[in-house]
Scaffold this active site. Structure first.
Site, PDB file in Angstrom:
ATOM      1  N   ASP A  31     -12.817 -28.710  13.969  1.00  0.00           N
ATOM      2  CA  ASP A  31     -11.963 -29.192  12.888  1.00  0.00           C
ATOM      3  C   ASP A  31     -12.391 -30.581  12.430  1.00  0.00           C
ATOM      4  OD1 ASP A  31     -10.674 -26.904  13.377  1.00  0.00           O
ATOM      5  OD2 ASP A  31      -8.747 -27.801  13.963  1.00  0.00           O
ATOM      6  N   SER A  80       2.052   0.652 -10.624  1.00  0.00           N
ATOM      7  CA  SER A  80       2.816   0.725  -9.388  1.00  0.00           C
ATOM      8  C   SER A  80       2.594   2.097  -8.768  1.00  0.00           C
ATOM      9  CB  SER A  80       4.288   0.454  -9.644  1.00  0.00           C
ATOM     10  OG  SER A  80       4.757   1.406 -10.542  1.00  0.00           O
ATOM     11  N   GLU A 112      -3.695   2.358   4.238  1.00  0.00           N
ATOM     12  CA  GLU A 112      -3.696   0.896   4.364  1.00  0.00           C
ATOM     13  C   GLU A 112      -2.282   0.387   4.588  1.00  0.00           C
ATOM     14  OE1 GLU A 112      -5.071  -0.688   0.666  1.00  0.00           O
ATOM     15  OE2 GLU A 112      -6.683   0.772   0.547  1.00  0.00           O
ATOM     16  N   GLU A 171      -2.633  -8.856  -2.342  1.00  0.00           N
ATOM     17  CA  GLU A 171      -1.269  -9.337  -2.177  1.00  0.00           C
ATOM     18  C   GLU A 171      -1.269 -10.726  -1.547  1.00  0.00           C
ATOM     19  OE1 GLU A 171       0.677  -6.901  -3.328  1.00  0.00           O
ATOM     20  OE2 GLU A 171       2.692  -7.231  -2.539  1.00  0.00           O
ATOM     21  N   LYS A 315       7.186   4.457   2.386  1.00  0.00           N
ATOM     22  CA  LYS A 315       8.042   3.294   2.628  1.00  0.00           C
ATOM     23  C   LYS A 315       8.778   3.405   3.959  1.00  0.00           C
ATOM     24  CE  LYS A 315       8.209   0.485  -1.017  1.00  0.00           C
ATOM     25  NZ  LYS A 315       9.376   0.501  -1.809  1.00  0.00           N
TER      26      LYS A 315
HETATM   27  S1  IVH Z   1      -2.685  -0.159  -4.284  1.00  0.00           S
HETATM   28  C1  IVH Z   1      -2.970   1.882  -8.352  1.00  0.00           C
HETATM   29  N1  IVH Z   1      -2.537  -1.020  -1.817  1.00  0.00           N
HETATM   30  O1  IVH Z   1       2.447  -2.400  -3.825  1.00  0.00           O
HETATM   31  C2  IVH Z   1      -2.788   1.360  -6.971  1.00  0.00           C
HETATM   32  N2  IVH Z   1      -0.882  -1.735  -3.362  1.00  0.00           N
HETATM   33  O2  IVH Z   1       3.902  -0.261  -5.332  1.00  0.00           O
HETATM   34  C3  IVH Z   1      -2.257   0.013  -6.958  1.00  0.00           C
HETATM   35  N3  IVH Z   1       0.760  -3.296  -2.426  1.00  0.00           N
HETATM   36  O3  IVH Z   1       1.772  -3.510  -7.073  1.00  0.00           O
HETATM   37  C4  IVH Z   1      -1.797  -0.558  -5.720  1.00  0.00           C
HETATM   38  N4  IVH Z   1      -0.096  -3.379  -0.411  1.00  0.00           N
HETATM   39  O4  IVH Z   1       1.383  -5.161  -5.188  1.00  0.00           O
HETATM   40  C5  IVH Z   1      -1.983  -1.036  -3.046  1.00  0.00           C
HETATM   41  N5  IVH Z   1      -2.546  -1.749   0.392  1.00  0.00           N
HETATM   42  C6  IVH Z   1      -1.998  -1.767  -0.831  1.00  0.00           C
HETATM   43  C7  IVH Z   1      -0.854  -2.536  -1.123  1.00  0.00           C
HETATM   44  C8  IVH Z   1      -0.319  -2.474  -2.416  1.00  0.00           C
HETATM   45  C9  IVH Z   1       0.862  -3.826  -1.199  1.00  0.00           C
HETATM   46  C10 IVH Z   1       1.685  -3.550  -3.556  1.00  0.00           C
HETATM   47  C11 IVH Z   1       0.975  -3.884  -4.832  1.00  0.00           C
HETATM   48  C12 IVH Z   1       1.437  -2.896  -5.855  1.00  0.00           C
HETATM   49  C13 IVH Z   1       2.628  -2.278  -5.211  1.00  0.00           C
HETATM   50  C14 IVH Z   1       2.674  -0.812  -5.601  1.00  0.00           C
END
Ligand code: IVH
Length: 672
Positions: A31, A80, A112, A171, A315
């Protein structure tokens, strides 16, 4: 090398090490070495502002406010995802995918983590970060580039100068421990708390003053790309899994959990595994995102008006639950803070049974209008301490009494006090048994002196029997061995184990000891900084506010609190008493002398007898400090040939300037 070339070199070196540190988690330099390089670049830029580039690592600390956010149209919309709750809905998704692909074979999926944060789109042009935007309405977002630059996991430059234009999506999240720490500080100050890490991250991203974003210590994880317009005309890779691997190569932090799985049943197994280990993750997730792995197959499936047919979000159940609030009681902490705690009808939240939850402080309690008898929402935000979010007002059928704010300590009946500017009520009685119990618990707990076997119940029992009365009394327990062995449910063996653990704790490292003292605002990390800075307990005991403020991570609030604590004769007596009991904290390796104690040196120009970091190390070993820039606080500037602006500044401020030889003469014989 001229300054401009050196600045460019330093930027590259610093970005490389930031990547090693933040993305690979495998630093190659210390550091302090990092700080030195960083200061060198800062100095060059301060002297030659024209050499400061917008992608310089020095710009990550944030810049003054901007007027507002500019709209920015995404090259590819940010869509989304559909949600799937439960295994059956997942199987439905799999069936739709198979129908779309006109296949009976098992489909290859990429699963993921679904990060619970704020989405961001980063446009890179020829490998350099050009613009960062929020999701907005999906078509147009807000330009938050100034803020994104303060986020460490967002590279300002890719590892390769990829020709063309690419949108990297991901994110922005706040780690759970950062969230807990920021909320703790907010509760102390009586500020409104962050509801959850997601709000804290999203709010951080939308600050007008990026210095405020920097304070939120946000992280970034990528999950894919938007538009990919490379001058080669090619895509990044042919599968989602390969895209992520490629993004990692380009310098992004991607998680290691994602997995390629074949068929829906393997997918379900993966999801259940993530759900089970979710609490151990350093950030919050709200599910798992499932994508058809092959980009060709993705294309074949296409989109609906809402989102892709090739992906869905599984979810998890929210980490919130409803339950009845039985009562609110006052708890006394180790600093005398009296806080309201909810006694709840037992409820499972995120897999853990909760019967108690914090209400933070009485102001917060009134603001939320929570009353005993209410049905309340309980949340384990960031899996830390469960908290009461608020009442479900529709379920309040009768007139419930508003809980009263105590006027006196529930334990010792001393009238409570409120420090000006704070909302936390305190019991001012240092002898308050509840405070002493909490202080001892803190002192002996795992992160501090780590005395196994001395838990809350035993501490309270010993306090009642007069066997414990303060921290030093822990070390006097051995004088009462006979009495201890005679106590119900405690045998020879357990007492001997306990006494051995107490003896062993005497030589814990200094930072654990300092943490264990329970000084306000000094957490385990802060204690480490203090130990590293002062190296000996004796020097720490004499620290002034100024000494404390000189430590990079110590702010004015902590410095004031620590100084006040040290100036209280009772604190000094406590340390004396502990030392007398044989406590001998092991001090970190550090200076061999205190010759330069309290003195600050700045080296500038070319040194001929030794390398600059060796010279700086020497100053450190003699108890002094090496700084990167000259100020009124500088005691000496050591200037070699070629010294420039720092030498001029020293002369202007009247700081003594030494030659390298004169500096060497200050050192004792044989110190080289
Ligand atoms: S893929 C077309 N992968 O969830 C595919 N989204 O409900 C676009 N999110 O707006 C998204 N982790 O902000 C994807 N591993 C992940 C994610 C992810 C979080 C969020 C993202 C998106 C929302 C979709």
């Amino acid at each position: 090398m001229d300054r401009s070339a050196r600045a460019a070199e330093l930027r590259q070196i610093l970005e490389h090490h930031a990547y090693r540190y933040y993305v690979l988690d495998a630093p190659e330099i210390s550091d302090s070495e990092w700080d030195r390089l960083f200061r060198e670049l800062q100095d060059i830029e301060a002297a030659h502002p024209d050499l400061r580039t917008s992608d310089s690592p020095t710009q990550r600390i944030g810049a003054p406010p901007i007027a507002g956010f500019e709209p920015h149209r995404h090259l590819t919309p940010m869509l989304s995802l559909d949600n799937a709750f439960g295994h059956d809905e997942l199987r439905e998704f799999d069936k739709r995918v198979k129908r779309g692909l006109e296949t009976e074979d098992e489909v290859e999926y990429f699963a993921e983590l679904k990060f619970d944060g704020a989405s961001i789109s980063l446009t890179f042009v020829d490998g350099a970060l050009d613009i960062a935007t929020t999701r907005g309405d999906g078509a147009t977002g807000e330009n938050v580039t100034h803020n994104a630059k303060t986020i460490r996991g967002i590279p300002l430059r890719l590892q390769e100068p990829l020709p063309g234009r690419i949108e990297v999506r991901g994110e922005v999240v706040m780690l759970k421990d950062v969230f807990a720490e920021l909320n703790r500080a907010k509760a102390e100050k009586g500020d409104q708390l962050f509801a959850n890490p997601r709000n804290a991250a999203a709010g951080g991203l939308r600050q007008l003053d990026s210095r405020l974003t920097a304070l939120r210590k946000l992280n970034f994880y990528t999950y894919g790309t938007g538009a990919v317009e490379l001058s080669t005309g090619r895509r990044l890779a042919g599968a989602q899994s390969a895209i992520l691997a490629r993004l990692r190569e380009l310098g992004f932090a991607a998680r290691t959990e994602p997995k390629v799985v074949k068929g829906i049943e393997a997918l379900i197994e993966f999801i259940d595994g993530v759900q089970a280990s979710r609490a151990a993750l350093p950030f919050a997730i709200d599910g798992v995102v499932i994508k058809v792995n092959s980009l060709d197959e993705q294309e074949q499936l296409g989109f609906t008006s809402r989102g892709p047919r090739w992906a869905t979000a599984y979810k998890f159940a929210a980490e919130q639950a409803f339950t009845k609030l039985n009562s609110v009681f006052a708890q006394v902490g180790r600093t005398g803070a009296v806080t309201p705690v909810a006694d709840l009808e037992a409820v499972v939240v995120g897999g853990v049974t909760v019967t108690r939850a914090t209400l933070h402080n009485y102001q917060e309690l009134r603001r939320k209008d929570v009353r005993p008898g209410d049905i309340v929402i309980v949340q384990r935000a960031g899996d830390v301490i469960p908290e009461v979010v608020g009442p479900v007002l529709e379920k309040r059928t009768e007139d419930l009494p508003v809980p009263t704010t105590p006027a006196a300590c529930p334990e010792c009946q001393t009238p409570l006090v409120e420090k000006p500017g704070e909302v936390i009520l305190r019991c001012p009685n240092k002898q308050c048994p509840a405070q002493i119990s909490a202080k001892i618990r803190h002192f002996v707990h795992r992160g501090a002196m780590d005395i196994e076997g001395l838990g809350e119940k035993l501490i309270d029992r010993f306090l009642e029997l007069g066997l414990l009365s303060d921290l030093p009394s822990v070390y006097r327990l051995r004088d009462h061995r006979e009495q201890l062995v005679g106590l119900e449910k405690l045998g020879d063996q357990s007492i001997d184990n306990l006494l051995a653990a107490i003896e062993a704790s005497k030589t814990q490292p200094l930072d654990r000891f300092l943490f264990g003292l329970g000084i306000r605002f000094v957490g385990d990390r802060g204690a480490k900084d203090l130990a590293k800075e002062f190296l000996t307990l004796e020097r720490f005991r004499k620290a002034t506010q100024e000494d404390l403020m000189a430590i990079a991570d110590v702010g004015p609030r902590t410095a004031t609190e620590v100084e006040e604590w040290l100036q209280d004769p009772a604190s000094q007596a406590l340390i004396d008493d502990l030392l007398e009991c044989g406590v001998a904290p092991v001090e970190p390796e550090g200076p061999k002398s205190d010759l330069f104690q309290g003195q600050t040196f700045v080296f500038t120009g070319k040194l001929e007898k030794f390398a600059r970091d060796a010279a700086e190390d020497l100053v450190g070993q003699m108890g002094g400090k090496a700084a990167g820039s000259v100020s009124k606080q500088t005691n000496y500037v050591v200037a070699g040939p070629g010294a420039g602006s720092k030498l001029a500044k020293a002369e202007q401020l009247g700081v003594p300037v030494l030659t390298e030889d004169e500096f060497l003469e200050m050192l004792p014989e044989g110190s080289l």
